[in-house]
Scaffold this active site. Structure first.
Site, PDB file in Angstrom:
ATOM      1  CG  HIS A 323      -1.994  -1.000   1.223  1.00  0.00           C
ATOM      2  ND1 HIS A 323      -3.015  -0.962   0.307  1.00  0.00           N
ATOM      3  CD2 HIS A 323      -2.232  -2.086   2.014  1.00  0.00           C
ATOM      4  CE1 HIS A 323      -3.845  -1.972   0.525  1.00  0.00           C
ATOM      5  NE2 HIS A 323      -3.390  -2.677   1.557  1.00  0.00           N
ATOM      6  CB  CYS A 366      -2.494   4.098  -3.838  1.00  0.00           C
ATOM      7  SG  CYS A 366      -3.794   3.019  -4.469  1.00  0.00           S
TER       8      CYS A 366
END
Length: 490
Positions: A323, A366
């Site tokens: 992430h 991301c």
């Protein structure tokens, strides 16, 4: 020559300039006679013994070479470079080439050079070398360097400064082609063993010695004829060398299971790790996979990796699957690691044996919480994400980070542009990594010589065509590569 004029020149020269003059005179004046010289007056005596100060032309050439043309007025000559003739000696192009390398070498690169030569030169020789000129002399004594033996020097320079290596390559291609088999002897009056007799007006040669001096044949170009580098040099400078097998390391950091409450587990990431391992193994890399690392573990693993000796490596690849948010990725403990912390262990300062070699970072994470929209924006209705494409997830996180710090020969392949999300299929892996590996495999086996930036452009195009949870994704490569990198199967 007037001793008063020479005394004035001596007063203007500092110790480093005197050392440079002594270095340039090696091979013209006997090396043993040059030992122990501390000031320019002592050097001038040696030059006078060899008849090199009769008309001031040789001294003028020396001053030109060390960029002290301002002192030529003391010789009552003009500031133009003196013309070469067959009647007097000129400086060795070999020594002038080495001096130019010394001029352009930074302190950092000098330390790298000493490190790279430590296995070939003794510790005493390394420690006694205060400047690159000292190191060149020690290399000559160890038979690692001579006017016709430059391969070791070229190989060492290529490890940390391609431009300095090109200087040597140019000399090898241009100067040595004139006579690659031997170094011409000096004219009689340039012998290193001349002795002054009687009133010094005559000289008697004892034994003739070999000089590094070669005739300087500068090419003349018209305004209509560009001065092009030799094709072999141009080709060498255009592509990174990939000669070792294995090519280097490919480190994959694969974070799937997260320990906190804010970040979900990353289903499908094992597919990314598997395909990266398969592709980069076939490209000749040794692949090492680290699963589920905390932020601290990511930092410590990369810091230790940066301390490795990469002399026998052509490149480094680091892939991080996790992430992320803008400027950072997350460890499994949900703490952030800034992108610049990923790259900093491998800068030329921290990993000198990686200097001048490509360092590739591929980040599947991301880089923000925004969605990228296409030509017809269509935000998803509540609950539509799970209904339309339940297998797609976002590699997003809640914290803002910092932008990456760049150094030469880095490439950072980001799954998405800043501020936006990237997508991952929980069954087949992430959109970006899977497309990256498809394109790498396609062009690794083709006859086309497509470089990594061309491959990443195709990745951008293919990923950009898709629609994910009614949104778009656009990868972003950032790079400071200085050459083309072509990856082929080994």
């Amino acid at each position: 020559m007037d001793r008063l004029k020479l005394s004035h020149i001596d007063e203007e020269l500092d110790s480093s300039e005197v050392a440079a003059l002594c270095f340039l005179c090696l091979g013209i004046v006997n090396r043993k006679r040059m030992e122990g010289i501390k000031d320019a007056k002592q050097l001038f005596l040696r030059l006078e013994e060899n008849g090199l100060l009769d008309d001031g032309a040789f001294l003028a050439e020396l001053l030109h070479t060390i960029r002290r043309a301002d002192l030529l007025s003391l010789l009552e000559t003009d500031s133009r470079r003196p013309e070469e003739t067959d009647a007097r000696p000129t400086l060795s192009p070999y020594r002038v080439m080495l001096y130019r390398i010394y001029e352009d070498m930074t302190t950092e690169n000098f330390e790298k050079m000493k490190f790279l030569l430590s296995s070939k030169l003794g510790r005493r020789q390394i420690e006694a070398s205060d400047t690159a000129l000292d190191l060149f002399v020690e290399m000559e004594k160890a038979d690692l360097l001579s006017p016709t033996k430059l391969k070791d020097m070229h190989a060492v320079l290529k490890e940390f400064d391609q431009q300095l290596a090109l200087t040597v390559k140019h000399y090898m291609d241009e100067v040595l082609q004139q006579n690659p088999t031997r170094v011409p002897p000096l004219p009689p009056r340039v012998s290193m063993d001349y002795q002054r007799v009687n009133n010094g007006s005559q000289q008697t040669p004892s034994t003739l010695s070999i000089s590094e001096t070669r005739p300087s044949r500068e090419r003349i170009y018209s305004d209509a004829q560009p001065n092009r580098q030799p094709s072999s040099v141009a080709n060498e400078m255009e592509y990174y060398d990939l000669n070792h097998n294995p090519r280097g390391l490919c480190v994959v950091i694969n974070n799937e299971k997260f320990l906190g409450e804010e970040l979900k587990d990353r289903g499908g990431t094992q597919e990314d790790a598997n395909v990266l391992q398969s592709v980069f193994s076939r490209l000749g890399f040794t692949v090492v996979v680290h699963n589920n690392l905390t932020a601290g573990s990511i930092q410590s693993e990369l810091t230790e990796l940066g301390k490795k000796d990469f002399l026998d490596h052509d490149a480094l690849v680091v892939c991080v699957l996790s992430h992320g948010e803008k400027g950072c990725v997350f460890g499994t403990d949900e703490k952030k690691v800034k992108l610049r912390e990923l790259t900093s262990p491998f800068t030329s300062k921290n990993a000198p044996t990686l200097a001048g070699k490509p360092k590739l970072f591929f980040i599947q994470a991301c880089q923000g919480g925004s969605y990228q929209e296409g030509a017809v924006p269509c935000p998803p209705r509540p609950g539509e994400e799970e209904v339309r494409e339940p297998s797609l997830e976002e590699d997003a996180g809640p914290v803002h980070g910092e932008t990456v710090a760049w150094d030469a020969d880095f490439l950072m392949g980001m799954a998405t542009v800043p501020e936006c999300k990237s997508f991952r299929n929980t069954s087949t892996g992430s959109i970006y990594i899977q497309e990256l590996c498809r394109q790498l495999m396609k062009y690794a086996k083709s006859e086309e010589k497509d470089d990594i930036l061309s491959v990443l452009t195709r990745v951008n195009r293919e990923v950009g065509k898709g629609e994910y949870l009614s949104h778009k994704q656009m990868p972003e490569p950032k790079y400071t590569l200085t050459k083309k990198l072509v990856l082929k199967y080994v």
